[in-house]
Design a protein around this motif. Structure first.
Motif, PDB file in Angstrom:
ATOM      1  N   ARG A 284       0.805  -1.222   0.000  1.00 47.32           N
ATOM      2  CA  ARG A 284       0.000   0.000   0.000  1.00 47.32           C
ATOM      3  C   ARG A 284       0.841   1.276   0.000  1.00 47.32           C
ATOM      4  NH1 ARG A 284      -2.927  -3.201  -1.317  1.00 47.32           N
ATOM      5  NH2 ARG A 284      -4.994  -3.797  -0.550  1.00 47.32           N
ATOM      6  N   ARG A 285       2.088   1.187   0.413  1.00 46.64           N
ATOM      7  CA  ARG A 285       2.921   2.385   0.524  1.00 46.64           C
ATOM      8  C   ARG A 285       4.180   2.220  -0.327  1.00 46.64           C
ATOM      9  NH1 ARG A 285       4.914   3.231   6.023  1.00 46.64           N
ATOM     10  NH2 ARG A 285       5.233   5.395   5.386  1.00 46.64           N
ATOM     11  N   THR A 287       7.594   4.270  -1.161  1.00 42.40           N
ATOM     12  CA  THR A 287       8.565   5.363  -1.089  1.00 42.40           C
ATOM     13  C   THR A 287       9.571   5.146  -2.211  1.00 42.40           C
ATOM     14  OG1 THR A 287      10.121   4.200   0.353  1.00 42.40           O
ATOM     15  CG2 THR A 287       8.301   5.393   1.422  1.00 42.40           C
ATOM     16  N   SER A 390       5.735  -1.592   3.851  1.00 41.87           N
ATOM     17  CA  SER A 390       4.969  -1.219   2.662  1.00 41.87           C
ATOM     18  C   SER A 390       3.532  -1.730   2.627  1.00 41.87           C
ATOM     19  CB  SER A 390       5.692  -1.720   1.403  1.00 41.87           C
ATOM     20  OG  SER A 390       5.886  -3.115   1.467  1.00 41.87           O
ATOM     21  N   ARG A 393      -0.714   1.006   6.047  1.00 37.15           N
ATOM     22  CA  ARG A 393      -0.867   2.435   5.781  1.00 37.15           C
ATOM     23  C   ARG A 393      -0.301   3.247   6.940  1.00 37.15           C
ATOM     24  NH1 ARG A 393      -4.453   3.726   1.644  1.00 37.15           N
ATOM     25  NH2 ARG A 393      -5.722   1.999   0.879  1.00 37.15           N
ATOM     26  N   GLN A 403      -1.559  10.968   3.915  1.00 34.42           N
ATOM     27  CA  GLN A 403      -0.277  10.756   3.257  1.00 34.42           C
ATOM     28  C   GLN A 403      -0.490  10.020   1.954  1.00 34.42           C
ATOM     29  OE1 GLN A 403       2.717   9.058   5.747  1.00 34.42           O
ATOM     30  NE2 GLN A 403       3.880   8.234   4.035  1.00 34.42           N
ATOM     31  N   LEU A 405       0.260   7.515  -1.128  1.00 31.18           N
ATOM     32  CA  LEU A 405       0.770   6.152  -1.115  1.00 31.18           C
ATOM     33  C   LEU A 405       2.134   6.053  -1.750  1.00 31.18           C
ATOM     34  CD1 LEU A 405      -2.420   4.126  -2.027  1.00 31.18           C
ATOM     35  CD2 LEU A 405      -1.504   4.714   0.212  1.00 31.18           C
ATOM     36  N   ARG A 406       2.473   7.029  -2.564  1.00 28.76           N
ATOM     37  CA  ARG A 406       3.759   6.961  -3.234  1.00 28.76           C
ATOM     38  C   ARG A 406       4.403   8.323  -3.216  1.00 28.76           C
ATOM     39  NH1 ARG A 406       5.291   7.638  -8.847  1.00 28.76           N
ATOM     40  NH2 ARG A 406       7.326   6.664  -9.191  1.00 28.76           N
TER      41      ARG A 406
END
Length: 414
Positions: A284-285, A287, A390, A393, A403, A405-406
């Motif tokens: 879901r996340r 970076t 990742s 959330r 925030q 997700l990417r």
């Protein structure tokens, strides 16, 4: 000024360590080094060069187990005809090594990045002594490293380099597992498919028997340095009557239960693929570090479940660890420490004490248990840290915007 000083230190360290590695390769016959590793180039690679130069892949050679793109790497020393094949191959390998160091250093100078990745590559590769310059895995690793670091600037370049790497040695395809979902993912995979298909068709029309490697790969057994091989080595000490034999270009076990161990390794590889697919669905996340961390985790999982773990596999892992450490957001720092320790131990195992490993002495078996135990721990830790970072959330602060997700990486040239 401080960053410029660090870059100069890295450049000096690269030059000093590579000169030492080249000197050791030139004096490959010294008994203290444990055996000659350069003959892979001047005997086997050179022989294949002669076959490839006549427009065919070595179809009936059981040692030829590489995708057709490998032929281009083995033919490349021909661009330096004023040297011997060995000298040209080593020169191009050192050039590939310098490209990796350069792109890692360049990436490390971006805002929010770090030069730790370049430092790990510069200082980590010499842990394998002279082996990296006598194999073509540095070239393959260069393609994977450039692919990952190109992601923030050009998804098409990312996909193209990964496809080229996959056609040379398969595993670079795994670097795309962590590309963020959506438009970026579609662009990367479309570029990889187009580039890979185009090059494959070119090789199919230019050479005879381009897919002959599949026959040799299917016949491989359990190499003594693999995780399964370590289990069989331990079994030798409790009465198992298997033997070690040279076949398919590696020292492999033969005897009862070996096919079962090989099948179990293949089954675990399928499980590893399923685990990565599950992560991909649940992630879901994203970076800037997630694609890097996912690539390292994927290659680690496929390495520890493989029927073969050659010492040059550590070159792949060092390159991917270095990419991860260019980002301050990476979750893989503890994994990096395990891989560096495994790399140093791998140089002791091969070639210094390889006779002990072949003979399955307690010394050789103990070294393999320690090295493969660290790799197994690194694979598990890598995936767990990737999953935790990742798939959950981030909590949203009251009154603040959610925030994303990417996080979009800062565009910069390599």
């Amino acid at each position: 000024m401080e960053r410029r000083r660090l870059l100069l230190v890295l450049a000096a360290a690269w030059l000093a360590t590579r000169v030492l590695m080249l000197w050791l390769l030139a004096h490959d016959s010294l008994g203290i080094l444990g055996g000659r590793v350069g003959r892979e180039v001047w005997r086997l690679y050179h022989h294949w060069y002669g076959v490839l130069a006549h427009g065919a892949f070595p179809a009936h050679d059981t040692l030829w187990q590489y995708p057709p793109g490998a032929g281009l790497v083995l033919l490349s020393p021909g661009v330096l005809p004023w040297w011997t094949y060995f000298e040209s191959f080593v020169a191009l390998t050192v050039l590939s090594d310098s490209v990796i160091a350069y792109v890692l250093a360049r990436a490390g100078t971006r805002p929010g990045r770090t030069l730790a990745g370049a430092a790990v590559w510069v200082g980590g590769l010499p842990l394998l002594v002279r082996v990296p310059f006598a194999r073509y895995d540095v070239q393959v690793t260069a393609l994977a490293v450039v692919s990952l670091l190109a992601l923030s600037r050009s998804t098409r370049a990312c996909g193209a380099f990964a496809a080229l790497g996959a056609l040379v040695k398969v595993w670079p395809a795994l670097v795309l597992v962590g590309v963020p979902r959506g438009r970026d993912s579609r662009s990367v995979w479309a570029s990889a498919a187009l580039g890979g298909t185009s090059l494959l068709l070119l090789l199919v029309f230019a050479f005879r028997n381009p897919l002959a490697f599949l026959r040799q790969q299917g016949g491989r057994g359990v190499q003594i340095e693999s995780l399964g091989g370590t289990l069989l080595s331990l079994a030798r000490h409790v009465g198992w009557r298997g033997r070690v034999r040279y076949q398919y270009g590696a020292m492999e076990f033969t005897g009862p239960y070996v096919p079962s161990v090989a099948h179990a390794s293949l089954a675990l590889t399928v499980v590893a693929f399923g685990v990565l697919l599950l992560w991909r669905i649940r992630a879901r996340r994203w970076t800037e570090a997630v694609p890097y961390d996912a690539a390292l985790s994927a290659v680690l999982l496929f390495t520890v479940t493989s029927r073969v773990i050659s010492p040059q596999y550590m070159i792949w892992l060092l390159g991917l660890v270095a990419v991860c450490l260019t980002s301050r957001h990476t979750t893989q720092r503890p994994v990096a420490a395990l891989i560096l320790a495994s790399t140093a131990l791998s140089a002791v195992i091969y070639p210094v004490l390889y006779a002990e490993v072949i003979a399955c002495t307690w010394t050789g078996t103990g070294l393999m248990v320690l090295r493969n135990g660290m790799l197994l721990a690194a694979a598990a830790l890598s995936f767990v840290r990737l999953w935790r970072a990742s798939t959950v959330r981030a909590p949203e602060s009251a009154g603040s915007c959610p925030q994303t997700l990417r996080e979009s990486p800062t565009p910069a040239s390599l």
